[in-house]
Design an enzyme around this catalytic site. Structure first.
Site, PDB file in Angstrom:
ATOM      1  N   LYS A  22     -55.732  71.573 112.209  1.00 35.76           N
ATOM      2  CA  LYS A  22     -55.033  70.428 112.833  1.00 35.76           C
ATOM      3  C   LYS A  22     -55.398  70.309 114.313  1.00 35.76           C
ATOM      4  CE  LYS A  22     -50.560  71.051 114.311  1.00 35.76           C
ATOM      5  NZ  LYS A  22     -50.355  70.696 115.716  1.00 35.76           N
ATOM      6  N   ASN A  23     -55.369  71.437 115.020  1.00 42.83           N
ATOM      7  CA  ASN A  23     -55.576  71.362 116.467  1.00 42.83           C
ATOM      8  C   ASN A  23     -57.027  71.084 116.855  1.00 42.83           C
ATOM      9  OD1 ASN A  23     -52.902  71.797 116.716  1.00 42.83           O
ATOM     10  ND2 ASN A  23     -53.042  73.854 117.606  1.00 42.83           N
ATOM     11  N   ASP A 305     -48.574  80.028 118.649  1.00 46.56           N
ATOM     12  CA  ASP A 305     -48.360  79.401 117.338  1.00 46.56           C
ATOM     13  C   ASP A 305     -48.208  80.427 116.208  1.00 46.56           C
ATOM     14  OD1 ASP A 305     -48.423  76.951 118.497  1.00 46.56           O
ATOM     15  OD2 ASP A 305     -50.409  76.375 117.783  1.00 46.56           O
ATOM     16  N   ARG A 397     -46.465  68.968 109.167  1.00 44.97           N
ATOM     17  CA  ARG A 397     -47.271  68.548 110.319  1.00 44.97           C
ATOM     18  C   ARG A 397     -48.544  69.383 110.436  1.00 44.97           C
ATOM     19  NH1 ARG A 397     -43.550  66.949 115.375  1.00 44.97           N
ATOM     20  NH2 ARG A 397     -45.627  66.382 116.047  1.00 44.97           N
TER      21      ARG A 397
HETATM   22  C1  UD1 Z   1     -51.764  73.071 122.119  1.00 44.02           C
HETATM   23  C2  UD1 Z   1     -51.623  73.142 120.629  1.00 44.02           C
HETATM   24  C3  UD1 Z   1     -50.335  73.853 120.255  1.00 44.02           C
HETATM   25  C4  UD1 Z   1     -50.266  75.221 120.936  1.00 44.02           C
HETATM   26  C5  UD1 Z   1     -50.526  75.090 122.423  1.00 44.02           C
HETATM   27  C6  UD1 Z   1     -50.653  76.440 123.117  1.00 44.02           C
HETATM   28  C7  UD1 Z   1     -52.762  71.147 119.890  1.00 44.02           C
HETATM   29  C8  UD1 Z   1     -52.654  69.821 119.238  1.00 44.02           C
HETATM   30  N1  UD1 Z   1     -51.607  71.793 120.098  1.00 44.02           N
HETATM   31  O1  UD1 Z   1     -50.655  72.316 122.602  1.00 44.02           O
HETATM   32  O2  UD1 Z   1     -50.306  74.016 118.843  1.00 44.02           O
HETATM   33  O3  UD1 Z   1     -48.981  75.764 120.753  1.00 44.02           O
HETATM   34  O4  UD1 Z   1     -51.760  74.384 122.653  1.00 44.02           O
HETATM   35  O5  UD1 Z   1     -51.648  77.199 122.535  1.00 44.02           O
HETATM   36  O6  UD1 Z   1     -53.837  71.619 120.171  1.00 44.02           O
HETATM   37  N2  UD1 Z   1     -47.832  72.238 130.213  1.00 44.02           N
HETATM   38  C9  UD1 Z   1     -47.398  71.728 131.407  1.00 44.02           C
HETATM   39  N3  UD1 Z   1     -47.928  70.546 131.834  1.00 44.02           N
HETATM   40  C10 UD1 Z   1     -48.883  69.874 131.117  1.00 44.02           C
HETATM   41  C11 UD1 Z   1     -49.323  70.421 129.900  1.00 44.02           C
HETATM   42  C12 UD1 Z   1     -48.776  71.617 129.470  1.00 44.02           C
HETATM   43  O7  UD1 Z   1     -46.547  72.318 132.081  1.00 44.02           O
HETATM   44  O8  UD1 Z   1     -49.341  68.814 131.554  1.00 44.02           O
HETATM   45  C13 UD1 Z   1     -47.228  73.503 129.737  1.00 44.02           C
HETATM   46  C14 UD1 Z   1     -46.523  73.314 128.400  1.00 44.02           C
HETATM   47  O9  UD1 Z   1     -45.224  72.823 128.570  1.00 44.02           O
HETATM   48  C15 UD1 Z   1     -46.571  74.711 127.842  1.00 44.02           C
HETATM   49  C16 UD1 Z   1     -47.914  75.254 128.359  1.00 44.02           C
HETATM   50  O10 UD1 Z   1     -48.264  74.422 129.458  1.00 44.02           O
HETATM   51  O11 UD1 Z   1     -45.515  75.459 128.360  1.00 44.02           O
HETATM   52  C17 UD1 Z   1     -49.031  75.236 127.349  1.00 44.02           C
HETATM   53  O12 UD1 Z   1     -49.251  73.928 126.885  1.00 44.02           O
HETATM   54  P1  UD1 Z   1     -50.673  73.406 126.402  1.00 44.02           P
HETATM   55  O13 UD1 Z   1     -51.688  74.464 126.524  1.00 44.02           O
HETATM   56  O14 UD1 Z   1     -50.937  72.111 127.123  1.00 44.02           O
HETATM   57  O15 UD1 Z   1     -50.376  73.095 124.890  1.00 44.02           O
HETATM   58  P2  UD1 Z   1     -50.665  71.760 124.089  1.00 44.02           P
HETATM   59  O16 UD1 Z   1     -52.014  71.239 124.429  1.00 44.02           O
HETATM   60  O17 UD1 Z   1     -49.502  70.854 124.181  1.00 44.02           O
END
Ligand code: UD1
Length: 422
Positions: A22-23, A305, A397
């Site tokens: 998915k990711n 995850d 999902r």
């Molecule tokens: C992706 C994965 C998700 C996984 C996560 C961490 C996909 C579709 N989803 O989510 O399954 O759990 O990586 O491995 O690939 N953050 C901020 N500001 C931002 C963006 C993120 O503070 O603009 C924080 C988030 O709240 C979280 C942390 O950074 O605490 C990690 O998030 P991120 O690496 O961005 O995860 P996703 O890309 O949302």
């Protein structure tokens, strides 16, 4: 509402082929609008998040359809640069479209995205990265307006290696003239997969999997056929399912090199794991042993995850396990339900201390997020009596028919659709 009904106590044994990730699929679907050509995503898993992302692309004017297990995206008719509010709220990955929409239209309008309730999940890192490429952003009543008239290649530094922000900015940069260098990026394998897809389209991106990614802008990209990487979290979940039942499985289509942190924890719990190039076998002991400490970290650390699934395992292990969730601030939603099944989990902020118990008991529990729902299902496989996991649609999902996969390995599990009281 969908529910899963599980009669615990069956040992899982047999072979199963893991579906693709998915990711990896979601950002690739977003990247498909960087060209006018058709993208064919081969062996694309049937997941509700993939469906929602397809719906968003359709609303923007793309033609998205399935031909068997191939997902075909034809973006020629794309006209919109405004992300549909209701759909974007359903799936956080809608934010991935920001970079590609900006690359294509030099403007974009989005609302704050939704997704699983596992923390604040702001998008400041996405917006900050785009700003460093010259995008002007202003927010009005929850709607974000992006103006990319003055976008240009350059240096981007991330304060934190966010997976989504890295992918978004990578996609925004591929069609900009000149060289963009992204510093302190996330190193998840799905980013390496996105790089491979973009390069297949004709882009010039190097460095994914390391701390720095370099994008040499190209004039245009073409439509391609691509098979996304296998799902390391699904593979890990199925291994954990076998482990909690004292079972023995062989899994195919496994990205073994990307799963070392998970293998290491399962070995610490006394599972015997044998790796081959694209497959893995796991033999679980009669009773698992507690691990000393599990800390979730960005890749190559232990993936957040897989935290919920390992927590489920630790509830039945001999000894005390400590889990620290460093990535998301609110990701122990499943602990309360595990305790209702007889587990002994104490959560304090980002730390969970688990004292292993001899037995769990089936009861009604509620999936609160995708991985937490999977974890409760695993607990149900070992619990005495019947476990009912409510809101199982959240599990869809990220897992293609989880119950069918588990049943094929011997679990007693079925899905029911029930009408809710409201
Ligand atoms: C992706 C994965 C998700 C996984 C996560 C961490 C996909 C579709 N989803 O989510 O399954 O759990 O990586 O491995 O690939 N953050 C901020 N500001 C931002 C963006 C993120 O503070 O603009 C924080 C988030 O709240 C979280 C942390 O950074 O605490 C990690 O998030 P991120 O690496 O961005 O995860 P996703 O890309 O949302």
């Amino acid at each position: 509402m969908e529910i899963l009904c599980i009669h615990g106590g069956r040992r899982l044994t047999g072979e199963w082929t893991v579906h693709n990730a998915k990711n990896a699929v979601l950002p690739i679907m977003a990247a498909a609008i960087l060209t006018d050509g058709k993208t064919m995503l081969e062996d694309c898993p049937m997941l509700s998040d993939v469906g929602y992302m397809g719906d968003i692309l359709c609303t923007l004017g793309c033609d998205v359809r399935r031909e068997g297990r191939t997902l075909v995206i034809d973006p020629q008719g794309i006209v919109g640069y405004e992300m549909p509010d209701d759909l974007a709220k359903k799936i956080r990955s809608s934010i991935f479209l920001l970079g590609p929409i900006l690359a294509r239209f030099r403007k974009a309008t989005v609302t704050f995205p939704g997704g699983c309730e596992i923390g604040l999940r702001p998008i400041d890192l996405h917006l900050g990265g785009l700003r460093q490429l010259g995008v002007t952003i202003h927010e009005e009543g929850g709607v974000i307006h992006c103006d990319g008239k003055h976008m240009k290649a350059g240096n981007v530094h991330f304060d934190y290696p966010s997976v989504g922000a890295t992918e978004n900015v990578m996609m925004a940069a591929v069609l900009l003239r000149g060289r963009t260098v992204l510093h302190n990026v996330a190193r998840e394998p799905e980013i390496v997969d996105l790089q491979a897809f973009l390069n297949r389209m004709g882009a010039n991106v190097q460095g994914a999997g390391t701390h720095t990614i370099t994008v040499e802008g190209v004039r245009r990209l073409g439509g391609v056929s691509y098979t996304p990487m296998p799902d390391r979290i699904v593979a890990g979940t199925m291994m954990a399912a076998a482990a909690i039942t004292g079972g023995s499985v062989l899994l195919r289509n496994v990205p073994v090199e990307d799963m070392q942190a998970v293998f290491s924890k399962l070995r610490e719990m006394d599972c015997v794991i044998t790796e081959k190039e694209r497959s893995v076998t796991l033999h679980a002991p009669e009773r698992l042993r507690a691990f000393a400490q599990l800390q979730t970290q960005p890749h190559p650390g232990f993936p957040t995850d897989m935290q919920a699934q390992l927590l489920a395992l630790s509830t039945l292990a001999t000894g005390t396990s400590v889990l620290v969730e460093n990535v998301f601030e609110n990701r122990f939603g499943h602990a309360g339900d595990l305790n209702r099944m007889g587990a002994n989990v104490l959560v304090n902020g980002r730390t969970a201390v688990v004292q292993g118990v001899e037995r769990l008991y089936g009861t009604r529990v509620v999936a609160r997020d995708l991985r937490g729902g999977a974890a409760l299902t695993l607990a149900g496989l070992k619990a005495r009596g019947e476990t009912i996991v409510e809101q199982a649609q959240l599990i869809d999902r990220g897992y293609e028919h989880l119950e069918t996969a588990l049943a094929s390995l011997g679990a007693e599990i079925r899905r029911e659709h029930i009408l809710s009281d409201t």
